[in-house]
Scaffold this active site. Structure first.
Site, PDB file in Angstrom:
ATOM      1  N   SER A  44       0.831  -1.217   0.000  1.00  0.00           N
ATOM      2  CA  SER A  44       0.000   0.000   0.000  1.00  0.00           C
ATOM      3  C   SER A  44       0.861   1.261   0.000  1.00  0.00           C
ATOM      4  CB  SER A  44      -0.881   0.029   1.250  1.00  0.00           C
ATOM      5  OG  SER A  44      -1.798  -1.042   1.241  1.00  0.00           O
ATOM      6  N   VAL A  96     -14.756   3.984   5.735  1.00  0.00           N
ATOM      7  CA  VAL A  96     -14.989   5.432   5.585  1.00  0.00           C
ATOM      8  C   VAL A  96     -16.387   5.777   5.077  1.00  0.00           C
ATOM      9  CG1 VAL A  96     -12.546   6.040   5.325  1.00  0.00           C
ATOM     10  CG2 VAL A  96     -13.936   5.536   3.276  1.00  0.00           C
ATOM     11  N   TYR A 115      -9.260   3.437 -16.817  1.00  0.00           N
ATOM     12  CA  TYR A 115      -9.332   4.063 -15.490  1.00  0.00           C
ATOM     13  C   TYR A 115     -10.769   4.478 -15.148  1.00  0.00           C
ATOM     14  CZ  TYR A 115      -7.119   6.121 -11.387  1.00  0.00           C
ATOM     15  OH  TYR A 115      -6.735   6.401 -10.101  1.00  0.00           O
ATOM     16  N   LYS A 132     -11.021  10.931  -9.316  1.00  0.00           N
ATOM     17  CA  LYS A 132      -9.776  11.649  -9.023  1.00  0.00           C
ATOM     18  C   LYS A 132      -9.894  13.120  -9.426  1.00  0.00           C
ATOM     19  CE  LYS A 132      -7.420   8.193  -7.264  1.00  0.00           C
ATOM     20  NZ  LYS A 132      -7.454   8.038  -5.793  1.00  0.00           N
TER      21      LYS A 132
HETATM   22  P1  NAD Z   1      -4.312  -0.216  -1.709  1.00  0.00           P
HETATM   23  O1  NAD Z   1      -5.315  -1.216  -2.166  1.00  0.00           O
HETATM   24  O2  NAD Z   1      -3.160  -0.716  -0.943  1.00  0.00           O
HETATM   25  O3  NAD Z   1      -5.021   0.938  -0.879  1.00  0.00           O
HETATM   26  C1  NAD Z   1      -6.365   1.294  -1.030  1.00  0.00           C
HETATM   27  C2  NAD Z   1      -6.937   1.353   0.362  1.00  0.00           C
HETATM   28  O4  NAD Z   1      -8.296   1.801   0.341  1.00  0.00           O
HETATM   29  C3  NAD Z   1      -6.939  -0.016   1.054  1.00  0.00           C
HETATM   30  O5  NAD Z   1      -6.245   0.070   2.287  1.00  0.00           O
HETATM   31  C4  NAD Z   1      -8.413  -0.298   1.310  1.00  0.00           C
HETATM   32  O6  NAD Z   1      -8.642  -0.995   2.517  1.00  0.00           O
HETATM   33  C5  NAD Z   1      -8.933   1.134   1.410  1.00  0.00           C
HETATM   34  N1  NAD Z   1     -10.379   1.202   1.299  1.00  0.00           N
HETATM   35  C6  NAD Z   1     -11.169   0.842   0.253  1.00  0.00           C
HETATM   36  N2  NAD Z   1     -12.464   1.005   0.573  1.00  0.00           N
HETATM   37  C7  NAD Z   1     -12.482   1.494   1.853  1.00  0.00           C
HETATM   38  C8  NAD Z   1     -13.516   1.853   2.759  1.00  0.00           C
HETATM   39  N3  NAD Z   1     -14.805   1.773   2.422  1.00  0.00           N
HETATM   40  N4  NAD Z   1     -13.174   2.304   3.986  1.00  0.00           N
HETATM   41  C9  NAD Z   1     -11.877   2.391   4.370  1.00  0.00           C
HETATM   42  N5  NAD Z   1     -10.846   2.069   3.546  1.00  0.00           N
HETATM   43  C10 NAD Z   1     -11.163   1.609   2.320  1.00  0.00           C
HETATM   44  O7  NAD Z   1      -3.830   0.529  -3.051  1.00  0.00           O
HETATM   45  P2  NAD Z   1      -2.972   1.855  -3.283  1.00  0.00           P
HETATM   46  O8  NAD Z   1      -2.581   1.795  -4.694  1.00  0.00           O
HETATM   47  O9  NAD Z   1      -1.942   2.010  -2.237  1.00  0.00           O
HETATM   48  O10 NAD Z   1      -4.071   2.991  -3.154  1.00  0.00           O
HETATM   49  C11 NAD Z   1      -3.939   4.103  -2.279  1.00  0.00           C
HETATM   50  C12 NAD Z   1      -4.334   5.373  -3.010  1.00  0.00           C
HETATM   51  O11 NAD Z   1      -3.355   5.655  -3.995  1.00  0.00           O
HETATM   52  C13 NAD Z   1      -5.679   5.287  -3.740  1.00  0.00           C
HETATM   53  O12 NAD Z   1      -6.351   6.515  -3.611  1.00  0.00           O
HETATM   54  C14 NAD Z   1      -5.235   5.089  -5.179  1.00  0.00           C
HETATM   55  O13 NAD Z   1      -6.208   5.517  -6.104  1.00  0.00           O
HETATM   56  C15 NAD Z   1      -4.015   5.974  -5.192  1.00  0.00           C
HETATM   57  N6  NAD Z   1      -3.103   5.789  -6.328  1.00  0.00           N
HETATM   58  C16 NAD Z   1      -2.562   4.563  -6.565  1.00  0.00           C
HETATM   59  C17 NAD Z   1      -1.703   4.413  -7.646  1.00  0.00           C
HETATM   60  C18 NAD Z   1      -1.087   3.071  -7.975  1.00  0.00           C
HETATM   61  O14 NAD Z   1      -0.601   2.889  -9.083  1.00  0.00           O
HETATM   62  N7  NAD Z   1      -1.078   2.131  -7.050  1.00  0.00           N
HETATM   63  C19 NAD Z   1      -1.389   5.510  -8.468  1.00  0.00           C
HETATM   64  C20 NAD Z   1      -1.955   6.747  -8.180  1.00  0.00           C
HETATM   65  C21 NAD Z   1      -2.820   6.875  -7.105  1.00  0.00           C
END
Ligand code: NAD
Length: 257
Positions: free
Chosen positions: A19, A66, A156, A163
């Protein structure tokens, strides 16, 4: 003297050791921060987060979905009892129903749209509302975005629209929380990184292949680089920065071909 010595805060969004929230949390902890973590309700999710957070000294590891005001209140009540006030809050939370990510965008259903916006966008407003009177002067709130906010990225889909709304939310919250609490609100727009969430994006491997060919640095970013930028945005090094979307993407967003 660590950059985060004496600072306390909350991290939403650790699911496992891939994460992005975890990479930011590790960096903040290394610099001396005290951190409270949420986990999605359920023993499996709790175990996964405890396994990571306890060894780095976290005392608050609390269930919080959340979409539930009661959950957010209960988590933040515990944080308030222990810390009284906070200096940072990481919001690294996003979700869209699988159908909304594999079908074409125009087919997005009302329910999938509402759920994705609630979890991925409104939750930032909700957690800021409920932590409002805990923010210290100069507190930093940080969320995670992606280029799909500003440009069409195949696959996406509804998450791109989320976003876009999230980045707008950052600007409006920055104005309110800056005036009312002296707090800052920013986003990191990260390049693609392999995580649980990114595995659900249709064509993610194609995106990963594309960055080394087109980005100015000719490579993908590492999750550590998101962690380092997170440290900058949560520490006093960025005390004059708010309302920003800060790209950590090997420069990909500047390329027009
Ligand atoms: P991840 O799956 O590790 O993290 C997503 C988190 O959201 C998880 O911990 C999950 O438990 C949580 N979540 C989902 N629904 C939820 C709810 N109802 N209540 C509480 N928590 C909830 O993946 P990640 O890639 O680390 O994502 C983290 C952020 O980074 C996200 O906003 C994602 O869009 C963003 N992001 C990721 C990337 C990538 O390539 N991985 C790129 C840009 C942005």
């Amino acid at each position: 003297m660590g950059l985060m010595n004496g600072k306390k805060g909350v991290v939403f969004g650790v699911a496992n050791d891939h994460s992005l929230a975890w990479y930011i949390a590790k960096m903040l902890r290394t610099e001396g921060a005290e951190i409270a973590f949420n986990h999605l309700p359920g023993p499996k999710m709790e175990r996964r987060v405890r396994m990571l957070a306890e060894p780095i000294g976290a005392e608050i590891i609390h269930p919080c979905d959340v979409t539930s005001d009661a959950d957010i209140n209960s988590f933040l009540r515990r944080v308030r009892d222990a810390y009284e006030s906070i200096d940072f809050m990481i919001h690294a939370v996003a979700f869209a129903n699988r159908n909304a990510l594999i079908n074409r965008f125009w087919q997005t259903t009302r329910d999938d749209f509402k759920q994705a916006m609630d979890i991925s966008v409104y939750s930032l407003i909700a957690v800021c509302q409920k932590a409002f009177d805990m923010f210290n002067e100069g507190a930093s709130i940080l969320t995670l975005s992606y280029l799909g906010a500003a440009k069409f990225i195949p696959g996406y889909n509804v998450m791109g629209v989320c976003k876009a709304a999230l980045e707008g939310t950052v600007r409006y919250l920055a104005a309110d929380l800056g005036e009312l609490r002296g707090a800052r609100v920013n986003a990191i727009s990260a390049g693609p990184c392999r995580t649980l969430s990114s595995a659900g994006i249709g064509g993610f491997d194609t995106i990963l292949d594309h960055y080394p060919k087109k980005s100015p640095l000719h490579r993908n970013i590492t999750s550590d680089e998101v962690g380092k930028a997170g440290l900058y945005l949560c520490s006093d090094l960025s005390s004059g920065v708010t309302g920003e979307v800060h790209y950590v993407d090997a420069g990909y967003n500047i390329v027009g071909w």
